[in-house]
Design a protein around this motif. Structure first.
Motif, PDB file in Angstrom:
ATOM      1  N   LYS A 242      -1.485  10.398   6.080  1.00  0.00           N
ATOM      2  CA  LYS A 242      -2.227  10.928   4.941  1.00  0.00           C
ATOM      3  C   LYS A 242      -2.906   9.792   4.191  1.00  0.00           C
ATOM      4  O   LYS A 242      -2.531   8.636   4.284  1.00  0.00           O
ATOM      5  CB  LYS A 242      -1.281  11.694   4.011  1.00  0.00           C
ATOM      6  N   ASP A 243      -3.883  10.151   3.404  1.00  0.00           N
ATOM      7  CA  ASP A 243      -4.627   9.165   2.615  1.00  0.00           C
ATOM      8  C   ASP A 243      -3.854   8.851   1.337  1.00  0.00           C
ATOM      9  O   ASP A 243      -3.385   9.762   0.641  1.00  0.00           O
ATOM     10  CB  ASP A 243      -6.009   9.735   2.270  1.00  0.00           C
ATOM     11  N   PHE A 244      -3.684   7.541   1.048  1.00  0.00           N
ATOM     12  CA  PHE A 244      -3.023   7.104  -0.175  1.00  0.00           C
ATOM     13  C   PHE A 244      -4.015   6.322  -1.028  1.00  0.00           C
ATOM     14  O   PHE A 244      -4.896   5.633  -0.505  1.00  0.00           O
ATOM     15  CB  PHE A 244      -1.824   6.204   0.134  1.00  0.00           C
ATOM     16  N   THR A 245      -3.849   6.382  -2.332  1.00  0.00           N
ATOM     17  CA  THR A 245      -4.663   5.551  -3.222  1.00  0.00           C
ATOM     18  C   THR A 245      -4.054   4.153  -3.295  1.00  0.00           C
ATOM     19  O   THR A 245      -2.870   3.955  -2.998  1.00  0.00           O
ATOM     20  CB  THR A 245      -4.732   6.142  -4.631  1.00  0.00           C
ATOM     21  N   GLU A 246      -4.883   3.210  -3.695  1.00  0.00           N
ATOM     22  CA  GLU A 246      -4.394   1.825  -3.818  1.00  0.00           C
ATOM     23  C   GLU A 246      -3.276   1.735  -4.852  1.00  0.00           C
ATOM     24  O   GLU A 246      -2.283   1.017  -4.651  1.00  0.00           O
ATOM     25  CB  GLU A 246      -5.553   0.901  -4.208  1.00  0.00           C
TER      26      GLU A 246
ATOM     27  N   ILE B 268       0.436   0.124  -4.365  1.00  0.00           N
ATOM     28  CA  ILE B 268       0.852  -0.996  -5.236  1.00  0.00           C
ATOM     29  C   ILE B 268       2.118  -0.630  -5.988  1.00  0.00           C
ATOM     30  O   ILE B 268       3.033  -1.461  -6.134  1.00  0.00           O
ATOM     31  CB  ILE B 268      -0.293  -1.370  -6.192  1.00  0.00           C
ATOM     32  N   ASP B 269       2.214   0.611  -6.469  1.00  0.00           N
ATOM     33  CA  ASP B 269       3.429   1.042  -7.183  1.00  0.00           C
ATOM     34  C   ASP B 269       4.654   0.967  -6.269  1.00  0.00           C
ATOM     35  O   ASP B 269       5.737   0.539  -6.700  1.00  0.00           O
ATOM     36  CB  ASP B 269       3.251   2.466  -7.705  1.00  0.00           C
ATOM     37  N   ARG B 270       4.493   1.376  -5.011  1.00  0.00           N
ATOM     38  CA  ARG B 270       5.616   1.285  -4.059  1.00  0.00           C
ATOM     39  C   ARG B 270       6.040  -0.161  -3.856  1.00  0.00           C
ATOM     40  O   ARG B 270       7.229  -0.476  -3.794  1.00  0.00           O
ATOM     41  CB  ARG B 270       5.232   1.913  -2.718  1.00  0.00           C
ATOM     42  N   CYS B 271       5.055  -1.044  -3.721  1.00  0.00           N
ATOM     43  CA  CYS B 271       5.359  -2.460  -3.497  1.00  0.00           C
ATOM     44  C   CYS B 271       6.054  -3.069  -4.712  1.00  0.00           C
ATOM     45  O   CYS B 271       7.027  -3.817  -4.579  1.00  0.00           O
ATOM     46  CB  CYS B 271       4.088  -3.230  -3.159  1.00  0.00           C
ATOM     47  N   ILE B 272       5.539  -2.762  -5.907  1.00  0.00           N
ATOM     48  CA  ILE B 272       6.143  -3.321  -7.121  1.00  0.00           C
ATOM     49  C   ILE B 272       7.575  -2.838  -7.277  1.00  0.00           C
ATOM     50  O   ILE B 272       8.473  -3.595  -7.668  1.00  0.00           O
ATOM     51  CB  ILE B 272       5.287  -2.951  -8.351  1.00  0.00           C
ATOM     52  N   SER B 273       7.831  -1.581  -6.960  1.00  0.00           N
ATOM     53  CA  SER B 273       9.203  -1.069  -7.052  1.00  0.00           C
ATOM     54  C   SER B 273      10.126  -1.740  -6.047  1.00  0.00           C
ATOM     55  O   SER B 273      11.345  -1.742  -6.217  1.00  0.00           O
ATOM     56  CB  SER B 273       9.209   0.452  -6.832  1.00  0.00           C
ATOM     57  N   ALA B 274       9.538  -2.326  -4.986  1.00  0.00           N
ATOM     58  CA  ALA B 274      10.341  -3.055  -3.991  1.00  0.00           C
ATOM     59  C   ALA B 274      10.387  -4.547  -4.291  1.00  0.00           C
ATOM     60  O   ALA B 274      10.793  -5.344  -3.441  1.00  0.00           O
ATOM     61  CB  ALA B 274       9.765  -2.816  -2.592  1.00  0.00           C
TER      62      ALA B 274
ATOM     63  N   ASP C 218       4.612  -8.187  -5.510  1.00  0.00           N
ATOM     64  CA  ASP C 218       3.582  -8.226  -6.544  1.00  0.00           C
ATOM     65  C   ASP C 218       2.332  -7.457  -6.097  1.00  0.00           C
ATOM     66  O   ASP C 218       2.279  -6.873  -5.019  1.00  0.00           O
ATOM     67  CB  ASP C 218       3.227  -9.674  -6.906  1.00  0.00           C
ATOM     68  N   ARG C 219       1.306  -7.474  -6.945  1.00  0.00           N
ATOM     69  CA  ARG C 219       0.079  -6.715  -6.686  1.00  0.00           C
ATOM     70  C   ARG C 219      -0.659  -7.238  -5.451  1.00  0.00           C
ATOM     71  O   ARG C 219      -1.293  -6.473  -4.727  1.00  0.00           O
ATOM     72  CB  ARG C 219      -0.846  -6.768  -7.903  1.00  0.00           C
ATOM     73  N   ASP C 220      -0.586  -8.560  -5.215  1.00  0.00           N
ATOM     74  CA  ASP C 220      -1.243  -9.109  -4.025  1.00  0.00           C
ATOM     75  C   ASP C 220      -0.640  -8.523  -2.757  1.00  0.00           C
ATOM     76  O   ASP C 220      -1.348  -8.203  -1.801  1.00  0.00           O
ATOM     77  CB  ASP C 220      -1.135 -10.632  -4.014  1.00  0.00           C
ATOM     78  N   TRP C 221       0.700  -8.419  -2.755  1.00  0.00           N
ATOM     79  CA  TRP C 221       1.361  -7.749  -1.623  1.00  0.00           C
ATOM     80  C   TRP C 221       0.830  -6.321  -1.493  1.00  0.00           C
ATOM     81  O   TRP C 221       0.512  -5.847  -0.398  1.00  0.00           O
ATOM     82  CB  TRP C 221       2.867  -7.713  -1.846  1.00  0.00           C
ATOM     83  N   GLY C 222       0.769  -5.621  -2.637  1.00  0.00           N
ATOM     84  CA  GLY C 222       0.333  -4.229  -2.608  1.00  0.00           C
ATOM     85  C   GLY C 222      -1.062  -4.075  -2.024  1.00  0.00           C
ATOM     86  O   GLY C 222      -1.324  -3.165  -1.239  1.00  0.00           O
ATOM     87  N   LYS C 223      -1.960  -4.992  -2.389  1.00  0.00           N
ATOM     88  CA  LYS C 223      -3.332  -4.919  -1.865  1.00  0.00           C
ATOM     89  C   LYS C 223      -3.362  -5.146  -0.357  1.00  0.00           C
ATOM     90  O   LYS C 223      -4.120  -4.503   0.368  1.00  0.00           O
ATOM     91  CB  LYS C 223      -4.209  -5.938  -2.581  1.00  0.00           C
TER      92      LYS C 223
ATOM     93  N   ILE D 228      -3.681  -2.464   5.156  1.00  0.00           N
ATOM     94  CA  ILE D 228      -3.118  -2.025   6.445  1.00  0.00           C
ATOM     95  C   ILE D 228      -3.125  -0.508   6.525  1.00  0.00           C
ATOM     96  O   ILE D 228      -3.500   0.080   7.546  1.00  0.00           O
ATOM     97  CB  ILE D 228      -1.689  -2.573   6.622  1.00  0.00           C
ATOM     98  N   TRP D 229      -2.749   0.168   5.421  1.00  0.00           N
ATOM     99  CA  TRP D 229      -2.688   1.632   5.439  1.00  0.00           C
ATOM    100  C   TRP D 229      -4.081   2.243   5.564  1.00  0.00           C
ATOM    101  O   TRP D 229      -4.260   3.289   6.181  1.00  0.00           O
ATOM    102  CB  TRP D 229      -1.972   2.163   4.198  1.00  0.00           C
ATOM    103  N   ILE D 230      -5.054   1.601   4.969  1.00  0.00           N
ATOM    104  CA  ILE D 230      -6.435   2.082   5.115  1.00  0.00           C
ATOM    105  C   ILE D 230      -6.836   2.065   6.587  1.00  0.00           C
ATOM    106  O   ILE D 230      -7.452   3.009   7.115  1.00  0.00           O
ATOM    107  CB  ILE D 230      -7.399   1.201   4.286  1.00  0.00           C
ATOM    108  N   GLN D 231      -6.484   0.973   7.285  1.00  0.00           N
ATOM    109  CA  GLN D 231      -6.817   0.883   8.712  1.00  0.00           C
ATOM    110  C   GLN D 231      -6.089   1.964   9.515  1.00  0.00           C
ATOM    111  O   GLN D 231      -6.654   2.563  10.442  1.00  0.00           O
ATOM    112  CB  GLN D 231      -6.445  -0.510   9.235  1.00  0.00           C
ATOM    113  N   ILE D 232      -4.815   2.207   9.168  1.00  0.00           N
ATOM    114  CA  ILE D 232      -4.052   3.257   9.858  1.00  0.00           C
ATOM    115  C   ILE D 232      -4.698   4.619   9.621  1.00  0.00           C
ATOM    116  O   ILE D 232      -4.890   5.415  10.551  1.00  0.00           O
ATOM    117  CB  ILE D 232      -2.580   3.243   9.376  1.00  0.00           C
ATOM    118  N   TYR D 233      -5.037   4.894   8.342  1.00  0.00           N
ATOM    119  CA  TYR D 233      -5.653   6.182   8.017  1.00  0.00           C
ATOM    120  C   TYR D 233      -6.986   6.359   8.754  1.00  0.00           C
ATOM    121  O   TYR D 233      -7.286   7.438   9.270  1.00  0.00           O
ATOM    122  CB  TYR D 233      -5.860   6.290   6.507  1.00  0.00           C
ATOM    123  N   ASN D 234      -7.789   5.290   8.800  1.00  0.00           N
ATOM    124  CA  ASN D 234      -9.087   5.372   9.492  1.00  0.00           C
ATOM    125  C   ASN D 234      -8.908   5.674  10.972  1.00  0.00           C
ATOM    126  O   ASN D 234      -9.704   6.403  11.570  1.00  0.00           O
ATOM    127  CB  ASN D 234      -9.852   4.055   9.322  1.00  0.00           C
TER     128      ASN D 234
END
Length: 642
Positions: free
Chosen positions: A218-222, A226-232, A235-240, A245-251
């Motif tokens: 499914k399509d996710f917003t940035e 980022i929220d998932r990454c921060i909760s883990a 930081d935001r750079d990791w999230g980006k 990667i997820w954008i490429q998977i979705y495409n």
């Protein structure tokens, strides 16, 4: 006039010593009572080797600081493990979605689509046969099927409330007209068509295809990623990066839906997964350390150790000031020694001893001899000794000078050559075999002094090892000409510092040796780059090799074609035993040199956009190098034969 020694009076020494005031920065208040500050930083005898700060020190400081900030290590362990769990879920979601958009998954979904198409076509074909007996168009279409199902449901639930089929009633549930036998038969055929196995198979195939399509990523917003990454704990750079990667998977999922080719995202995804797994591993390592620390951790001892590390780091940051303070301390010690020794008789006696030992007529003689060897024989020095009430002066003066200050009568080059002569007169006075090290000894010298200096260095090398550092090619060429037994090394600057041993410049190399180096080393590396990395990276190697080869063609003209009669960076024209070799030059020699210079000059200039000259391939360059080497070999033999 060079004043080499003069006794200062004791008050002057004391005043000079008192002016040497410490200027070390004051440590921060929290570090002032640490052992490191009191015993190392404020030591009366500073040891520079104790002021170090390495990567492991920084890591230890960070670890202690983090542990002390944690009010409850057990709670920290729980939080670390929770972050690890969330990273694990993140990894699992990425890996699961990668499988869903893999080439194998695309192959399976394409097969389901093909199967669905085949089965739906079979249903349409059956409907076409059925529609031949119907009175209207569109029998078997989706809208027709929906109409039939609705009519059937209305018949069973509202109109008749029995188990009879549509075609078993007397009236049509839609138009309420009386059903004749032909109409009942047609309705029966319609019902059979809807409920038969072929239609059900098509329905099942469509469900399987839709289930797979709906399961694609499914399509996710940035912001969601980022929220998932921060909760883990990322930081935001990791999230980006993870979002990318997820954008490429979705495409790729969209490519499967639209039956388009997949993009190769495996390598990027594996790099991200490896980084996430390493982060998860570090969480576990830290959590395990914290668990162990809950049993052994001594907070007070750790706090003291942290302060000591902070003091060490702070002191390291004052390293330049510490060096100045160490120099001041050494000067204070010297002044204390001088003050303790200052008395008229002792100074006078010591001055006489030093003067007689260091500056003697023998030294003056060597000094003048060195001046003569270095081409400055027009300048001579003389020795003068003066004693007056405990003050002794040993003076070397320029003979017949009307000024006491040499700066008033000497040029910069003369001052340089006198300094060099003084040094050589000093170090050659004893029976020592220590090597000489010169750093650009010809700096500020004119051509005559330069050539004399080279001659003197070669003469010295016959009895001692002589090491010369220079960036002047003229000096290097002269040393090569004047000395048969010379070893040359290049020293270059790299990003990590100066002093890296490297290759000599082309102008300092023998053309034959440099050509063989291109053939046996540079071309081998260039060919490997071309085969493994392609033309773009090969271009840089080939451009450099072509430039080097062009320089070596010029050097070949100097050394071989023109028989070393003239050279760049050399003033002299050497004709003795050399001019006759010029008669050996023929038209073919000139044409070959002209051919190579023309060919390899192209690559040194800008190329026209309409018709650029492509860089040659390794085999082409290799053939040219071998041809030039063969010519050198043949031409040198030709010069020997009368």
């Amino acid at each position: 006039m060079f004043q080499l020694f003069q006794r200062p009076t004791c008050p002057l020494l004391r005043d000079s010593s008192d002016q040497l005031i410490p200027k070390l920065p004051v440590p921060p208040h929290e570090l002032s009572e640490t052992n490191y500050v009191k015993n190392v930083y404020l030591s009366k005898k500073l040891d520079l080797s104790k002021f170090v700060w390495a990567g492991e020190d920084e890591n230890r400081l960070s670890e202690l600081d983090q542990k002390l900030k944690e009010a409850d290590l057990k709670k920290a362990v729980v939080e670390l493990r929770e972050k690890k769990r969330k990273i694990g879920l993140l990894i699992k979601d990425i890996e699961d979605d990668l499988i869903k958009v893999s080439p194998q998954s695309k192959k399976e979904i394409d097969a389901l689509a093909s199967d669905l198409s085949t089965k739906e076509q079979a249903v349409l074909d059956a409907a076409k046969v059925l529609s031949n007996s119907s009175k209207l168009e569109g029998v078997g279409t989706e809208s027709w099927k929906l109409l039939w199902s609705a009519a059937k449901e209305y018949s069973q639930k509202d109109a008749y409330l029995d188990d009879k089929k549509l075609y078993q009633h007397d009236r049509c549930v839609l138009c309420h007209q009386i059903l004749d036998e032909e109409t009942k038969t047609r309705l029966q055929n319609f019902d059979t068509f809807i409920t038969n196995e072929l239609s059900q198979i098509a329905t099942d195939a469509k469900k399987r295809y839709n289930d797979r399509i709906n399961s694609l990523p499914k399509d996710f917003t940035e912001d969601q990623i980022i929220d998932r990454c921060i909760s883990a704990g990322l930081d935001r750079d990791w999230g980006k990066q993870i979002f990318n990667i997820w954008i490429q998977i979705y495409n790729n999922g969209e490519a499967i839906r639209l039956k388009r080719p997949l993009l190769n995202i495996y390598n990027d995804a594996q790099i991200a997964l490896s980084a996430l797994k390493e982060k998860s591993r570090r969480y576990e390592v830290t959590a395990a350390e914290y668990e162990n620390d809950t049993k052994l951790f001594d907070r007070d001892a750790a706090a003291k150790q942290l302060l000591e590390l902070k003091a060490q780091k702070w002191a390291f940051e004052q390293y330049e000031a510490i060096k100045i303070e160490q120099s001041r301390q050494m000067n204070v010690i010297r002044y204390d020694q001088w003050i303790s020794q200052t008395n008229t008789r002792g100074i006078t006696t010591k001055a006489n001893e030093i003067g007689d030992l260091v500056i003697t007529q023998s030294f003056v003689k060597r000094f003048n001899e060195e001046l003569d060897k270095l081409g400055a024989g027009n300048i001579q020095v003389e020795f003068v000794k003066q004693i007056n009430k405990g003050t002794t002066k040993h003076v070397l003066k320029i003979a017949n000078a009307t000024h006491n200050n040499p700066e008033n009568i000497l040029s910069e080059g003369e001052a340089r050559i006198i300094s060099l002569a003084a040094f050589l007169a000093d170090v050659t006075g004893g029976n020592y075999a220590n090597p000489f090290v010169f750093d650009d000894p010809i700096s500020s010298l004119d051509q005559t002094y330069e050539e004399k200096t080279v001659k003197r260095l070669v003469e010295l090398s016959k009895s001692r090892q002589v090491i010369v550092f220079t960036h002047r090619l003229s000096l290097l060429c002269q040393l090569n000409d004047a000395c048969d037994n010379i070893k040359t090394l290049g020293i270059r600057r790299e990003s990590w510092g100066t002093g890296e041993i490297g290759e000599l410049p082309m102008s300092a190399k023998s053309p034959k040796n440099a050509l063989k180096d291109i053939l046996n080393n540079k071309l081998v590396r260039a060919k490997k780059v071309l085969n493994e990395n392609g033309a773009e990276e090969y271009y840089l190697h080939a451009k450099m090799i072509c430039s080097d080869f062009r320089i070596l063609i010029e050097r070949t003209v100097e050394y071989h074609l023109l028989g070393d009669v003239v050279q760049r960076y050399r003033r002299a024209v050497n004709t003795m035993g050399k001019v006759s070799s010029l008669a050996k030059i023929n038209k073919h020699d000139c044409e070959m040199i002209d051919k190579f210079m023309t060919k390899y000059s192209f690559y040194e200039h800008s190329q026209p956009l309409e018709a650029p000259v492509e860089l040659p391939l390794p085999d082409d360059i290799s053939n040219d190098v071998n041809e030039l080497l063969a010519w050198i070999e043949e031409f040198d033999k030709r010069k020997i034969i009368d």
